[in-house]
Design an enzyme around this catalytic site. Structure first.
Site, short mmCIF file in Angstrom:
data_model
loop_
_atom_site.label_atom_id
_atom_site.label_comp_id
_atom_site.label_asym_id
_atom_site.label_seq_id
_atom_site.Cartn_x
_atom_site.Cartn_y
_atom_site.Cartn_z
N GLU A 57 0.84 -1.22 0.00
CA GLU A 57 0.00 0.00 0.00
C GLU A 57 0.86 1.25 0.00
O GLU A 57 1.85 1.33 0.72
CB GLU A 57 -0.88 -0.02 1.26
CG GLU A 57 -2.22 0.60 1.06
CD GLU A 57 -3.08 -0.20 0.08
OE1 GLU A 57 -3.20 0.22 -1.08
OE2 GLU A 57 -3.62 -1.24 0.49
N HIS A 58 0.43 2.24 -0.81
CA HIS A 58 1.15 3.51 -0.92
C HIS A 58 2.59 3.28 -1.37
O HIS A 58 3.52 3.92 -0.87
CB HIS A 58 1.12 4.29 0.42
CG HIS A 58 -0.13 5.09 0.58
ND1 HIS A 58 -0.39 6.22 -0.17
CD2 HIS A 58 -1.21 4.92 1.38
CE1 HIS A 58 -1.57 6.72 0.20
NE2 HIS A 58 -2.10 5.95 1.11
N ASP A 60 2.86 2.34 -4.96
CA ASP A 60 2.75 2.35 -6.43
C ASP A 60 3.46 3.56 -7.05
O ASP A 60 4.16 3.43 -8.05
CB ASP A 60 1.28 2.28 -6.89
CG ASP A 60 0.38 3.33 -6.26
OD1 ASP A 60 0.79 3.95 -5.25
OD2 ASP A 60 -0.72 3.56 -6.78
N SER A 91 -28.06 1.34 -16.62
CA SER A 91 -27.53 0.59 -15.47
C SER A 91 -28.66 0.31 -14.49
O SER A 91 -29.49 1.18 -14.23
CB SER A 91 -26.44 1.41 -14.77
OG SER A 91 -26.18 0.85 -13.49
N GLY A 147 -18.26 3.00 -4.59
CA GLY A 147 -17.56 3.93 -3.71
C GLY A 147 -17.12 3.35 -2.38
O GLY A 147 -16.87 4.10 -1.44
N GLY A 149 -14.37 1.49 -2.16
CA GLY A 149 -12.96 1.18 -2.28
C GLY A 149 -12.72 -0.22 -2.82
O GLY A 149 -11.59 -0.72 -2.82
N LEU A 150 -13.76 -0.89 -3.30
CA LEU A 150 -13.59 -2.23 -3.87
C LEU A 150 -13.53 -2.15 -5.40
O LEU A 150 -13.54 -3.16 -6.09
CB LEU A 150 -14.72 -3.16 -3.41
CG LEU A 150 -14.80 -3.31 -1.88
CD1 LEU A 150 -15.92 -4.26 -1.50
CD2 LEU A 150 -13.48 -3.81 -1.32
N SER A 152 -15.62 -0.58 -7.89
CA SER A 152 -16.76 -0.78 -8.80
C SER A 152 -16.47 -0.11 -10.14
O SER A 152 -16.95 -0.57 -11.19
CB SER A 152 -18.04 -0.20 -8.19
OG SER A 152 -17.98 1.22 -8.12
N ASP A 197 -6.24 -1.24 -10.06
CA ASP A 197 -7.61 -1.75 -10.07
C ASP A 197 -7.93 -2.48 -11.36
O ASP A 197 -8.48 -3.59 -11.36
CB ASP A 197 -8.62 -0.59 -9.94
CG ASP A 197 -8.37 0.25 -8.71
OD1 ASP A 197 -7.50 -0.12 -7.91
OD2 ASP A 197 -9.06 1.28 -8.57
P1 ADP Z 1 -15.05 2.59 -6.35
O1 ADP Z 1 -14.39 2.30 -7.66
O2 ADP Z 1 -14.13 2.43 -5.21
O3 ADP Z 1 -16.32 1.84 -6.15
P2 ADP Z 1 -15.26 5.14 -7.59
O4 ADP Z 1 -15.66 6.48 -7.09
O5 ADP Z 1 -13.95 5.00 -8.24
O6 ADP Z 1 -15.44 4.14 -6.37
O7 ADP Z 1 -16.33 4.63 -8.65
C1 ADP Z 1 -17.69 4.67 -8.36
C2 ADP Z 1 -18.43 5.21 -9.57
O8 ADP Z 1 -18.39 4.24 -10.64
C3 ADP Z 1 -19.88 5.46 -9.32
O9 ADP Z 1 -20.08 6.74 -8.77
C4 ADP Z 1 -20.46 5.35 -10.72
O10 ADP Z 1 -20.25 6.52 -11.45
C5 ADP Z 1 -19.61 4.28 -11.35
N1 ADP Z 1 -20.23 2.93 -11.25
C6 ADP Z 1 -19.66 1.81 -10.75
N2 ADP Z 1 -20.49 0.75 -10.88
C7 ADP Z 1 -21.62 1.20 -11.48
C8 ADP Z 1 -22.85 0.59 -11.88
N3 ADP Z 1 -23.11 -0.70 -11.66
N4 ADP Z 1 -23.76 1.38 -12.48
C9 ADP Z 1 -23.54 2.69 -12.70
N5 ADP Z 1 -22.41 3.31 -12.33
C10 ADP Z 1 -21.45 2.59 -11.73
MG MG Z 2 -12.73 3.34 -8.45
#
Ligand code: ADP
Ligand code: MG
Length: 415
Positions: A57-58, A60, A91, A147, A149-150, A152, A197
């Site tokens: 961690e920290h 990269d 979505s 959001g 931190g996993l 998405s 990621d």
């Molecule tokens: P993390 O990647 O840690 O979850 P991020 O802020 O980097 O947090 O990304 C989250 C953003 O990704 C959401 O605000 C949205 O814009 C987008 N996102 C992720 N998954 C989806 C989904 N299933 N449908 C719509 N938007 C998504």
């Molecule tokens: Mg992200």
């Protein structure tokens, strides 16, 4: 079930432990949602996982080493090629939809979540021949919590890249799709990402962690046989948020650059490569006590990743579980004391997991909030999660959320 007025779980509650729905059923759900949305059958369903960084961690931004893994929670994309050039995005997790001529894609005219997907098509353009139409309908159904931190966002981008590769027969390599996903997030959506990621989401193998060398972005799978050894990672999303995260990150980066400059090395990785003892001895040459501690974290963390990797190469996780756990603990303690990126909920989650029998626990991600991981017996997950939930209630923290993670396969086609 009982809970306090504030909605905090009490001791008698069964804490909710999120396990990803079965992959086959989830892919079918995405297909069904596509039919509901667009009124016809998709050409296929693709998916990509979220990720968690096990250790490293920290480091990269100093060319260090990381060891992420893909988690069971995935983002699914049901999609179909359409005639002409219309790109349509929906979505299940958002009301916002996008309909745009794919030739009009630019970072300025797509906002919100669709930018993460449209940006992938935009980034893949060098692979699309001029005569190919780029029309498609996509339906997103994500299981990775947004959001937390996993990642998405990477799951979303990488699943989209997989769908576009297939639909448009692009012939890209997995690494090229990683790069397109990174470009979508940084250049198109305007968020910043180091690339860990997307690498983990695309390149991870089931039952393995992904060794990632940030110097040249080379990767290799490392056996991480949690499932067959009845072990698991408990992820705790602390829901804690810090208001000055960006400034704090920038300050840590600046400290690490100061350290490298003071010691006249291109990066602290170059110093770490001298061997841990010799590298640490050189740190005496840094006068500023804070900068010295920052460098101390980076050097020791790089060597913890090396040791972790060596142990995984040398046998089962079970055989080395105590030392692996100790490395996780040492990583957290270094991030808390030397790097100062933890906050109370992260420390409480980690301390409680350790006291509740975890082999090791640490914060994961950038810090100042976000998630922790704990290496545990798979059948102890409920009990450890319960202990953390109770500790959070006692401290008056926002209730945490819990996920059970096993190392899964990276991005691919489902059906
Ligand atoms: P993390 O990647 O840690 O979850 P991020 O802020 O980097 O947090 O990304 C989250 C953003 O990704 C959401 O605000 C949205 O814009 C987008 N996102 C992720 N998954 C989806 C989904 N299933 N449908 C719509 N938007 C998504
Ligand atoms: Mg992200």
């Amino acid at each position: 079930m009982s809970s306090t007025a504030a909605g905090q779980p009490t001791d008698s509650d069964q804490v909710a432990l999120s396990q990803a729905p079965e992959r086959e059923a989830a892919a079918q759900r995405a297909r069904d949602l596509f039919v509901d949305a667009y009124g016809y059958e998709p050409d296929g369903v693709w998916s990509a996982p979220g990720r968690v960084n096990i250790i490293g961690e920290h480091v990269d931004y100093q060319d260090g080493l990381c060891l992420p893994m893909a988690i069971s929670h995935r983002c699914f994309v049901a999609a179909a090629r359409t005639p002409m050039n219309l790109l349509r995005l929906r979505s299940a997790q958002s009301e916002q939809v996008l309909e745009i001529d794919s030739h009009d894609l630019s970072p300025e005219n797509v906002t919100g979540w669709p930018a993460y997907v449209a940006g992938v098509l935009w980034a893949l353009r060098p692979f699309i021949s001029g005569s190919t139409t780029q029309g498609m309908d996509l339906l997103i159904d994500g299981q990775v919590p947004l959001g937390s931190g996993l990642s998405s966002s990477a799951a979303l981008e990488c699943a989209a890249a997989e769908a576009m590769e297939s639909l448009l027969s692009l012939g890209t390599t997995p690494l090229e799709r990683v790069k397109a996903a990174i470009s979508a997030e940084t250049d198109f959506a305007g968020a910043s990402t180091g690339g860990l990621d997307q690498s983990a989401s695309v390149l991870s193998r089931e039952g393995h962690a992904l060794f990632l060398d940030c110097r040249d972005f080379s990767t290799r799978p490392v056996p991480w046989d949690l499932a067959s050894q009845d072990l698991a990672l408990l992820i705790t999303d602390t829901r804690a948020e810090h208001s000055h995260v960006d400034g704090e990150y920038a300050a840590r980066r600046a400290d690490s650059e100061t350290a490298a400059r003071t010691l006249d090395v291109p990066t602290l990785r170059d110093l770490a490569d001298l061997g841990e003892e010799q590298a640490l001895a050189r740190l005496d040459g840094i006068e500023d006590e804070v900068v010295r501690r920052r460098a101390h974290h980076i050097i020791t963390e790089i060597h913890r990743v090396r040791r972790f990797d060596d142990l995984l190469a040398a046998g089962t996780v079970r055989e080395h579980v105590d030392e692996l756990g100790a490395l996780l603990n040492a990583s957290h303690d270094s991030l808390r004391d030397d790097y100062e990126v933890t906050v109370a909920p992260l420390d409480v989650a980690v301390d409680t997991a350790r006291a509740a029998g975890a082999y090791g626990a640490r914060m994961t991600g950038g810090g100042f909030g976000g998630s922790t991981i704990a290496l545990i017996e798979a059948d102890a997950a409920q009990q450890v999660a319960q202990a953390i939930a109770s500790a959070f209630a006692e401290h008056g923290f926002t209730a945490a959320q819990f996920f059970l993670a096993l190392p899964e396969e990276g991005a691919g086609q489902d059906r």
